[in-house]
Scaffold this active site. Sequence first.
Site, mmCIF file in Angstrom:
data_model
loop_
_atom_site.group_PDB
_atom_site.id
_atom_site.type_symbol
_atom_site.label_atom_id
_atom_site.label_comp_id
_atom_site.label_asym_id
_atom_site.label_seq_id
_atom_site.Cartn_x
_atom_site.Cartn_y
_atom_site.Cartn_z
ATOM 1 N N ASP A 1 36.593 38.927 -55.243
ATOM 2 C CA ASP A 1 35.860 38.815 -54.101
ATOM 3 C C ASP A 1 34.662 39.623 -53.908
ATOM 4 O OD1 ASP A 1 34.714 37.903 -51.555
ATOM 5 O OD2 ASP A 1 36.561 38.338 -50.432
ATOM 6 N N ASP B 1 30.157 42.899 -48.204
ATOM 7 C CA ASP B 1 30.813 41.867 -48.899
ATOM 8 C C ASP B 1 31.252 40.771 -47.684
ATOM 9 O OD1 ASP B 1 31.806 40.158 -51.516
ATOM 10 O OD2 ASP B 1 33.559 39.989 -50.161
ATOM 11 N N ASP C 1 32.286 37.818 -45.302
ATOM 12 C CA ASP C 1 33.700 37.155 -45.142
ATOM 13 C C ASP C 1 33.654 36.009 -44.714
ATOM 14 O OD1 ASP C 1 36.462 36.781 -44.560
ATOM 15 O OD2 ASP C 1 36.756 38.539 -43.394
ATOM 16 N N ASP D 1 23.988 32.381 -56.109
ATOM 17 C CA ASP D 1 24.166 33.524 -56.872
ATOM 18 C C ASP D 1 25.607 34.103 -56.668
ATOM 19 O OD1 ASP D 1 23.184 36.192 -58.295
ATOM 20 O OD2 ASP D 1 23.814 37.090 -56.217
ATOM 21 N N HIS E 1 32.430 35.453 -57.098
ATOM 22 C CA HIS E 1 32.868 36.014 -56.068
ATOM 23 C C HIS E 1 32.680 35.715 -54.652
ATOM 24 C CE1 HIS E 1 31.989 39.188 -59.188
ATOM 25 N NE2 HIS E 1 31.086 38.653 -59.575
ATOM 26 N N GLU F 1 26.039 30.463 -60.278
ATOM 27 C CA GLU F 1 26.166 31.408 -61.386
ATOM 28 C C GLU F 1 27.431 31.741 -61.427
ATOM 29 O OE1 GLU F 1 24.835 35.987 -62.503
ATOM 30 O OE2 GLU F 1 25.288 35.279 -60.569
#
Length: 546
Positions: A199, A205, A207, A236, A240, A267
């Site tokens: 992730d 990052d 959530d 993109d 993740h 991707e």
Amino acid sequence: MAHKHENDTMFQFFEWYTPADHQHWIRLKEQVSFLSNIGLTAIWVPPPTKGGSPRDVGYGAYDLWDMGEFNQKGGVPTKYGTKDELKEAIEECKKHGIKVYFDAVLNHKARGDETEVFKAVAVADDDRNVEIEEAHDITAYTKFTFPGRIGKYSDFQWNHTHFSGTDWDAKEKRSAVFKIEGENKGFADDVDRENGNYDYLMFCDIDYKQSEVVAETELWAMWCVNEFGIDGFRIDALKHISSGFIAHLFEYIRKESDSLNFFGVGEYWKKDVNDLEAHLENNSSIHLFDVPLHYNFARAGMEGPSFDMRTIFDGSLVQSSPHSAVTFIDNHDTQPYQALESFVDPWFKPLAAALICLRFDGYPCVFYGDFYGIEAISADKPHTAIPGRKEMFSRILLARKEFAYGDQNDYFDHPNCIGWVRHGDEHHPKGLAVVMSNSSAKCYKRMNVGKQHAGQVWVDMMGYWKSLAIVNEEGWAKFHCHSGSVSLWVEKEEGKNWTTVEEPSPEDSERHIREEDYAREHADDTSDDDEGEARKDSNNDEDPER
């Protein structure tokens, strides 16, 4: 304007070192007419949103709502220009029937405006499921207030509760992968399992377990559709991001925009096609770039004659799930000096271009850097620049636009020489024959283009092979190409002469003359020779001349 019966072809309109001169949207507007004429039907533009600096390529996303409109992070325009210039370029695309796909960076945000103190725990870099210390307070730039935008379009402000992780403790000046603690926190489960849980990639990052984050992203996506009239997103860093969220997002866009054909491509950077297939099982709403095929091309370029061309599609997505595959040769990440550098050797580029553009399966995407060239890393390193192959790609794209239609017969029966025939359709009946060699010898394929072409003279529209091919009464002909080259054979038209793409060196010209002289001398010879020719035809038709 693109005709509804034409092949679809995507163009990635940027490379990593595209000049940060704020003129790129203007360049796009100026090139649209030309790109349409050679058969491009969709443009993938770089991330149009404000990054962390005026030179940011766009993947250090700061404010998705700022597309070169507000004075933030060092100026008003993005690396590529202003919002108004972007809208003008898109309008020009629409005039020519070209679709536009935005590059959407939805995994993370960068360069927050203010710090916050909150609890987090560092995890192992190679296994994010393993905590390497106790949870404690860190100080991080997780507040995004967008003071230059002052709430226009959206008054949503981000804080640490909207992120699952970050990588910098500003107080301790310490870099690590920090998992943010709190109610309903933790990394997403439906992501790639590399490093235990992939992730977290970089920056702050996002959530997507937080409902307000989902609502804000939905609002932004629909604003892109309604404000700019875009036709799709390139996502993109897909491996993740929660696959469930991405599937939901596209379902939401298609429902709210009443456009079932709103396009999505992700991707998902994995070499093993099984990983791509596994993702598609969880998220069938999106296409994926055919990363395994790219690596096949890179390996074929490096190995030369030792690579078995019959296996070029083995392990690729276009082979196993052709309707989900976006095929490509290179992109901004695989170009030299980038993180995923795996640039396909220049000699193999024409072969790879034919393999993605002139076959039945896959949605091909041509790279700006291959077409227009790659800029030098900096002014003091001019040797890092790479020239483009505009003429060569234009010719192959034109072949896709005019000839590459209908049923396909493959002649993949020799390790160094392969070919195929496209038989045309009711709107493009002329057909096309393709033959390529990856060895140091010329090659040919005896291929059947159909009895309807009996007696016709065919020529190489690349202009490489100068001699002609004559189709016999049963539809068979001997189609040649030079060593390490590809030739595209079409019916000769009166008054039409195909100029040679990329003139060869004097040494190559002499070799080509010798190869063609030999071919003419043995034009009626149906026996095999020792120069890399195929041994037999791989389709079910019998060659009456054998």
